[in-house]
Design an enzyme around this catalytic site. Sequence first.
Site, short mmCIF file in Angstrom:
data_model
loop_
_atom_site.label_atom_id
_atom_site.label_comp_id
_atom_site.label_asym_id
_atom_site.label_seq_id
_atom_site.Cartn_x
_atom_site.Cartn_y
_atom_site.Cartn_z
N THR A 60 -10.01 35.23 -19.50
CA THR A 60 -10.47 36.18 -18.65
C THR A 60 -9.57 36.67 -17.44
O THR A 60 -9.82 37.58 -16.90
CB THR A 60 -11.59 35.41 -18.04
OG1 THR A 60 -12.50 34.72 -19.07
CG2 THR A 60 -12.45 36.13 -17.19
N TYR A 148 -7.80 23.82 -25.97
CA TYR A 148 -8.73 25.04 -25.98
C TYR A 148 -9.18 25.32 -27.48
O TYR A 148 -8.20 26.11 -27.89
CB TYR A 148 -8.59 26.05 -25.21
CG TYR A 148 -9.55 27.17 -24.81
CD1 TYR A 148 -10.79 27.11 -25.07
CD2 TYR A 148 -8.94 28.49 -24.31
CE1 TYR A 148 -11.74 28.10 -24.93
CE2 TYR A 148 -9.83 29.39 -24.51
CZ TYR A 148 -11.40 29.47 -24.46
OH TYR A 148 -12.18 30.45 -24.34
N LYS A 176 -11.48 22.08 -23.77
CA LYS A 176 -12.31 23.14 -23.44
C LYS A 176 -13.00 23.56 -24.82
O LYS A 176 -12.36 23.95 -25.55
CB LYS A 176 -11.82 24.23 -22.91
CG LYS A 176 -12.56 25.52 -22.47
CD LYS A 176 -12.10 26.54 -21.78
CE LYS A 176 -13.17 27.76 -21.73
NZ LYS A 176 -12.38 28.95 -21.29
N VAL A 215 -15.90 25.03 -17.72
CA VAL A 215 -14.99 26.20 -17.56
C VAL A 215 -15.74 27.45 -17.80
O VAL A 215 -15.93 27.88 -18.94
CB VAL A 215 -13.61 26.24 -18.54
CG1 VAL A 215 -12.63 27.29 -18.17
CG2 VAL A 215 -12.88 24.75 -18.36
#
Length: 307
Positions: A60, A148, A176, A215
């Site tokens: 992001t 992640y 995550k 997150v």
Amino acid sequence: MTDTAAPTPAASTGAPFGRVLTAMATAFAEDGSVDLEATQRIARHLVEHGHDGLVVSGTTGESPTTTPDEDGDVLAAVRDAVGSGIHLVAGVGTNDTRTSLGLARQAKKNGADGVLLVSPYYNKPGQRGILQHFRQVSGAAELPVMLYDVPGRTGSTIALETYEQAIAWDEVVAVKDAVGDFARGVRIRELGYAVYSGDDEANLGWLAHGAVGFVSVVGHVAGDQLRAMAESYWAGDTAAALETYTRMLPAIDAVMGVANYGATTAKAALQLLGVLDNRRVRSPLVELDDDEVAALRTGLEAAGLLT
């Protein structure tokens, strides 16, 4: 530097990177360069609205199009903006181990408390390659590591056997998870990982399955609501948590469902809130057009996030 104390979490153990984090956007100037001052505004906005942690230079944050030097500058600027009381996690995952090694070493120097390490994307290594990548980068970071797992972006899923081996390393403490399999997430938690939800639509469900926090992307506009939902849940008031989640749904649908969700919608939402004065992104991403911004506005208004 502003010395900002982190919000007190509802539960006191097991969340190495805080409870409410957002993978924050990176602002750009008119000439396309990173706008550090505007990026600091984003960071301060998040901390003022329920966050005790931030992820910088994640997807992001448009990490595929920022340079290592820019990533270092962003991390240092955000640390300066929020002070020492906020957990800062630096995105260092790439599909080139050498690049990730450099980013991991830089992260410690520039003020990170931990690193976010996505499994390599596009070149799709097997599990032995993923494990080797994780081992090398984790060792270089000398910081706590959040793995992640996001198959929709990487084209692969981290195997439970890989998780079993990686948790033996002192640096690896969390994951995550954007796989969307709650039962699998419970198994990962049982291995010893702190599990963070990486999917805003599933945040409440992840709390029910033992996640220690989020997150988020929607946290750009709904940080206070995310914290309220989590604190209600941890206090045993699941009805209040569900009510808060239900009120957030139009915003979740808008941020995650209008055009290319992520940086594009996050920046447009920040512009609507007045945190940013533009919604610039780097190619190949493109800004939301006026119709898409109108749809985003409708969702945020329906969630009570715009007045």
